[in-house]
Each structure stands twice: as C-alpha cells, then as structure tokens.
Design a protein around this motif. Structure first.
Motif, PDB file in Angstrom:
ATOM      1  N   LEU A  90      -3.800  -7.642   1.696  1.00 13.60           N
ATOM      2  CA  LEU A  90      -3.754  -8.478   2.899  1.00 13.60           C
ATOM      3  C   LEU A  90      -4.221  -9.893   2.584  1.00 13.60           C
ATOM      4  CD1 LEU A  90      -3.288  -8.765   5.923  1.00 13.60           C
ATOM      5  CD2 LEU A  90      -5.612  -7.912   6.305  1.00 13.60           C
ATOM      6  N   LEU A  91      -5.277 -10.016   1.788  1.00 16.79           N
ATOM      7  CA  LEU A  91      -5.727 -11.354   1.380  1.00 16.79           C
ATOM      8  C   LEU A  91      -4.632 -12.073   0.605  1.00 16.79           C
ATOM      9  CD1 LEU A  91      -7.851 -13.576   0.847  1.00 16.79           C
ATOM     10  CD2 LEU A  91      -8.602 -12.236  -1.142  1.00 16.79           C
ATOM     11  N   ALA A 131      -6.725  -3.952   1.726  1.00 17.88           N
ATOM     12  CA  ALA A 131      -7.560  -5.123   2.023  1.00 17.88           C
ATOM     13  C   ALA A 131      -7.251  -6.280   1.075  1.00 17.88           C
ATOM     14  CB  ALA A 131      -9.037  -4.732   1.939  1.00 17.88           C
ATOM     15  N   VAL A 132      -7.169  -5.986  -0.226  1.00 20.43           N
ATOM     16  CA  VAL A 132      -6.888  -7.059  -1.185  1.00 20.43           C
ATOM     17  C   VAL A 132      -5.436  -7.539  -1.034  1.00 20.43           C
ATOM     18  CG1 VAL A 132      -6.870  -7.708  -3.613  1.00 20.43           C
ATOM     19  CG2 VAL A 132      -8.613  -6.127  -2.759  1.00 20.43           C
ATOM     20  N   ILE A 147      -7.371   2.022   1.090  1.00 21.30           N
ATOM     21  CA  ILE A 147      -7.967   1.005   1.974  1.00 21.30           C
ATOM     22  C   ILE A 147      -8.320  -0.241   1.161  1.00 21.30           C
ATOM     23  CG2 ILE A 147      -9.972   0.472   3.415  1.00 21.30           C
ATOM     24  CD1 ILE A 147      -9.955   3.398   4.316  1.00 21.30           C
ATOM     25  N   LEU A 148      -8.863  -0.039  -0.040  1.00 22.60           N
ATOM     26  CA  LEU A 148      -9.171  -1.166  -0.929  1.00 22.60           C
ATOM     27  C   LEU A 148      -7.892  -1.931  -1.278  1.00 22.60           C
ATOM     28  CD1 LEU A 148     -10.993  -2.791  -2.877  1.00 22.60           C
ATOM     29  CD2 LEU A 148     -10.562  -0.992  -4.584  1.00 22.60           C
ATOM     30  N   THR A 167       0.831  -1.210   0.000  1.00 23.75           N
ATOM     31  CA  THR A 167       0.000   0.000   0.000  1.00 23.75           C
ATOM     32  C   THR A 167       0.866   1.260   0.000  1.00 23.75           C
ATOM     33  OG1 THR A 167      -1.672  -1.232   1.255  1.00 23.75           O
ATOM     34  CG2 THR A 167      -1.901   1.160   1.162  1.00 23.75           C
TER      35      THR A 167
END
Length: 599
Positions: free
Chosen positions: A434-435, A431-432, A427-428, A41
């Motif tokens: 992190l997955l 999140a992705v 933030i998007l 990020t």
C-alpha cells in the motif's frame, strides 16, 4: 557578458514540492492504491499456494501492470500472457545457438541490446522496447546460470507462471474490485468541478498548487478512460460523446477558476456559480451526467465567472461536426520515426545502452557474483533519451530501492520473528504494498520511486515461494541496483551526452500552435478542447525544463534561454484561460511573444 548558469534552485521541482506530491490526496488515488495493494497481496497468496518459485517476480509484475479500471486491467492481463508466449519462442530459438557457447551468448546479448535500445529510441515501441529487451536478455542470462537438464522445465513451467499468475489475478480480481472506466471518468470530472468550486470559494496557496497540478494533467487520463469505456460496449455512443465533451469542459472550467482565484483572491465568492458546480459534481459522482444546465447568475465585474457560467450551459453538449472538405487522406506515420535511419542520435543511444548492459554483464560474470544480476535489469530501466530524464529516473530508483530495502530488512529483523502464520505475513505484504502503491499512483515525478519501494521489498522478503530471513539476497540485489545505476550514468555522461534542453524550443513551438488553434476556434466546445490539449502540452514542456535543470553543471552552462522557456510555458497556460474570457484583447501579440521565446 555570459548569462548566469541556471542553478538547481531555479527548478520548480523543490524538495517541498516533492513532499507535497507524496502526500497529495489526488482524487481516486487512495482507492487505486488500495486495489493495487490488494492485487499484489493476492498474487503472493496464489503464488504461495501453488509454490511458484521466485515469488517476488509475479508480485512485481502485478504492481507494474495494475490499472485503474476493470477493462484496462483485463486487457493488460490478457496481453501479458500472449506476450510471454512470443518472447518464450524467441528465447527458445536463441538457446540452441548460445547454450554452452559463451562467445555466442555474448554476441546475442550485444545484438539484442542494440536492437531493443534502437527500437526504444526510433520506433513507436518505446518504452515497451526496454521491457522486452530486459525480459529476453535476462532470460538468456538466467538460463545460462542453471544446469542443462533444468532449462526446458524452468522455461516452460516457471517463466510462464511468472506472468500467468499476475495476469489471472488482474483479470479475475480486477473485474471484482475495480470500477468501470466510465465511473473512473465521471469521478475525474466531478473532482475537477469540486476543485473549481473550492478555488472560487477561496483557498490557501497549497490548495491552489494542487489545483494547478490537476489542471496540468489536461484531459489525457480522462480520454484513456473514455476509450476503455467504448471497449466495454455497455454505453451508448451518444452518452460517450457527451462525456467526452464534459471531460474537456471540466479542464476549461478549472483553468478559468484558477485564473479567477489568482486574479481576485479576496473577491466575494459567486455563490450561485459555486452551487451549480457542486450540484453537477454530485451528479457526475453518481456515475451520471447532467443535461440542460441553466447558466447561473454571476457578478457583472467578473468576466471569468461569466465565461464559466456560459460554458456550463454547453458542458455536456458535443460540438456540431462540420462537414469536412474533400482533401487528400493524410499519410499515416509508420512504425519507425521519420528520422530513424538518418539521425545518428538513435544509433548513439543504442550503443550507449548496449555498452552499459555488456559492462554490467561482464562485471557480474568476472567477479562471479550472480546475486547482483539486477545490474543488468537496471541498465534497461534507467536508460533514457536525455541526461535529465535519466538522472531523474536514476534518482528515483536509488531512493526507492533504499527505502524499500530498509523496510524489507527491518521486517526481517523486527516483524517476521513474531509472525505465527501466513495471515500475518500477508498483512505485512499488504501494508508495504500500500505504501509503494500510494507513491506509484501519485504524480509522474515520484511514481517510479513507488515501484522501486515495492521491488526492493519483494526482492528482500520473498525468496522461492515463501518468506525469507536471508538478508544476503537483499544485500546482493541492492548492490546490483547501485552498480547498474553507476555504470549507466557513466556511459551516458561520457559518450554523446544528449541534453533535455535541446527539445524545449520544439515543445514551446507546439504550445504556440495550440494557442493559435484556440484563437481560431469558433465554438465554446472547440475552445474547451484546445485548452485541455494546451494544458497537457504545457505540462510536457515544464517537465522538459525540469529535466534540463537536473543535468550536470557543465551542461547547464549552455542553457542561456532556459528561464525564458519556462516563462513562456507559464505565459501560454495563462493565455489559454484568458482567451476563453476575451479571445481578442492583445491575443495575437501575446501568442507572438510566446513564439518569440521559442526562437
């Protein structure tokens, strides 16, 4: 009567196990994934501020290179920036020979592919050779697609920025948020002690499977952390020697605990031993290590527990170094493998890989579809020495790309229209990421799929230096991945297919040699070191069996000893733990039985 063809259901890598590996909370996995997602990020944020074009590339480099500790991160960040300068010099030299000369470009790509694939098979450069070949070949292809006036500018400014930004983020942010390698090491030791205590207390089948997976890692990862801690120059050599002993001792204790939990699952827990293990784990979790550990009392009818207690007494005590006899210095192995220029397998591998690359290159040039250039990248990434390894990686690449692409398209359709500023988009991305990082930091059997999730998402949602709503890019690049997979699979299955089965017997012989070394060990410290090395060797052998069972049915038809090999690795792992408890009972006979299975 011919032996039955081993079925895919014979393989231990079942869908249920894959799902367990995806959700398995391996010690330190969540923190590692969070830091990796934060690094990706941050790279996206810096790239948008500096308006770095093709922002997906720096984000992918960050995910590919991000490491668990601060020292390895810094080393990787510095090395990648030095490497790109060397590669740019090579590309510049080739530009003068190939620019505006299509036949010269084709010849250069062919020769470079042959060279890098050969190095990947026959030298110590593997698997880095594939990545170097990918960068150089793709660099030539990309430069050939742009006007002459833009070549120098793009090569000088943007190509270097693609790696300079991730390198800077890894160095700066890595030093701020990543733990020291010593702390990573002590946390890993603490995790093994806690799992050992849980096994002695009594656990279910899934927890025992998790313990077995942790045991099969041996001490390889901890040894890497120890080397990085030595580079940090903050710790005394005596402390590092104690931690090295603790690392191999932790593997031996876990092997004994697993054997005890399997042998006597309903026996009353040895509470004094459990309390000692948990107390030691708490000390390691604080970044320190215990000394002068008193051996706890254990039940008289539990020899594995008694052996564990005795091992705890020397848990952090390095073995005395015996005086070595005067012997001739061993000849160091060279850059190339001993059979590099005599074994035709290396040349055949290079020819197959080059044929896949050239077919992909000519295809995307003939159809005039530049968006599917990922087919060339795929050929370098998917190519592996054996059919089983290639099929496993190809499967992970397809599944990861489909998941990441689906997430990226869904984000374009349903999420991005509601985002008001860069904060929401970051933030998007986090999140992705992190997955993807969670999967990537898992077991080696699934890790590559995590990278592919990130790759497909970044290529879908990042275009230029900002978010994109153009789904054509996602379609083209996913199509390129599928085309590259298909071409590579066709080449490697049609010409000189090499089976993973051919190397299993050699790995089983190596496991038997480790058993004999453990049998000859005279101190508990040396025995623990042998058990740690044995577990890593068994893990490699089991992976080779899994690769063999993933190969096409016509190749599995000739694997008449595959079940025997798999049993031999399992027997060797049990024997390693049993020899810690009783090094004499039927040991020679059981080692000979393992060797017989390798014949």
């Amino acid at each position: 009567m011919a032996p039955p063809v081993p079925d895919m259901t014979d393989a231990p890598l079942t869908p249920a196990r894959l799902w367990r590996l995806v959700r398995d909370p391996t010690p330190g996995r969540l923190g590692y994934a969070l830091r990796m997602a934060a690094g990706c990020t941050a790279t996206v944020l810096v790239g948008e501020i500096w308006q770095v074009p093709d922002l997906a590339v720096p984000a992918l480099v960050t995910m590919a290179l991000w490491q668990k500790d601060r020292v390895t991160n810094a080393v990787a960040g510095i090395a990648v920036n030095i490497l790109i300068l060397i590669l740019l010099l090579l590309i510049y030299g080739l530009i003068g020979l190939t620019l505006d000369h299509p036949l010269a470009l084709v010849a250069a790509i062919t020769l470079l592919s042959l060279g890098f694939f050969f190095l990947g098979s026959a030298s110590k450069l593997k698997p880095m050779a594939y990545m170097l070949g990918l960068i150089v070949v793709y660099g030539l292809v990309a430069i050939d697609q742009v006007p002459v006036g833009e070549v120098v500018t793009r090569a000088l400014l943007y190509t270097d920025l693609f790696l300079a930004v991730p390198g800077a983020v890894m160095i700066v942010l890595g030093l701020l948020i990543c733990p020291s390698p010593r702390r990573v090491l002590t946390d890993d030791i603490a995790a093994r002690l806690r799992v050992s205590a849980a096994l002695l207390r009594g656990t279910d089948a899934e927890a025992r499977a998790h313990a077995t997976d942790l045991l099969r890692e041996g001490a390889t990862g901890m040894a890497k952390s120890l080397r990085m801690a030595g580079l940090e120059r903050l710790w005394r050599p005596a402390d590092l020697a104690c931690l090295h002993q603790a690392a191999v001792s932790a593997v031996a204790v876990l092997a004994l605990a697993e054997a005890e939990a399997t042998r006597a699952p309903d026996a009353p827990p040895p509470q004094a031993l459990i309390d000692t293990l948990e107390h030691m784990a708490a000390i390691f979790a604080e970044g320190d290590y215990p000394t002068a550990i008193a051996a706890p009392a254990t039940p008289a009818d539990r020899p594995a527990c008694a052996t564990m207690a005795a091992l705890l007494a020397v848990f952090t005590t390095p073995a005395p170094t015996p005086k070595q006899p005067d012997t001739p210095a061993e000849k160091k192995s060279g850059f190339f493998t001993p059979d590099a220029f005599t074994n035709p397998t290396h040349v055949r591998f290079a020819v197959k890989g080059t044929a896949a690359v050239m077919t992909s290159y000519l295809l995307f040039r003939i159809v005039d579809w530049p968006g599917i250039h990922t087919c060339i990248i795929t050929c370098f990434i998917v190519a592996q020495p054996t059919m089983g390894e290639m099929i496993a990686k190809l499967t992970l690449r397809i599944s990861g790309a489909l998941i990441g692409g689906a997430i990226g398209i869904a984000a374009i359709v349903f999420v991005q229209p509601h985002l008001q500023d860069i904060t929401g988009f970051l933030i998007l991305v986090f999140a992705v990421s992190l997955l993807a990082a969670w999967v990537k930091t898992g077991d080696e059997r699934i890790a590559y799929a995590g990278f592919q999730i990130g790759l497909a998402f970044y290529l879908t949602d990042l275009k230029g230096y900002s978010p994109t709503s153009d789904m054509t890019t996602a379609r083209d690049r996913i199509v390129g991945i599928m085309v590259g997979n298909a071409i590579t699979y066709a080449m490697f299955t049609s010409f000189w297919p090499t089976s993973a089965y051919d190397g299993i017997a050699r790995r089983l012989h190596a496991v038997a040699a480790l058993l004999r070394r453990q049998h000859a060990a005279t101190t508990r410290q040396d025995q623990a070191a042998c058990v740690a090395a044995l577990q890593s060797a068994v893990s490699q052998g089991e992976r080779q069996v899994e690769y063999a069972l993933a190969e096409p049915i016509h190749m599995r038809a000739e694997m008449d000893q595959i079940i025997s090999f798999r049993t031999g690795f399992a027997d060797a792992a049990r024997l390693g733990a049993d020899m810690l408890t009783d090094p004499h009972t039927e040991t020679a006979t059981r080692i000979a039985a393992v060797e017989a299975r390798a014949s």
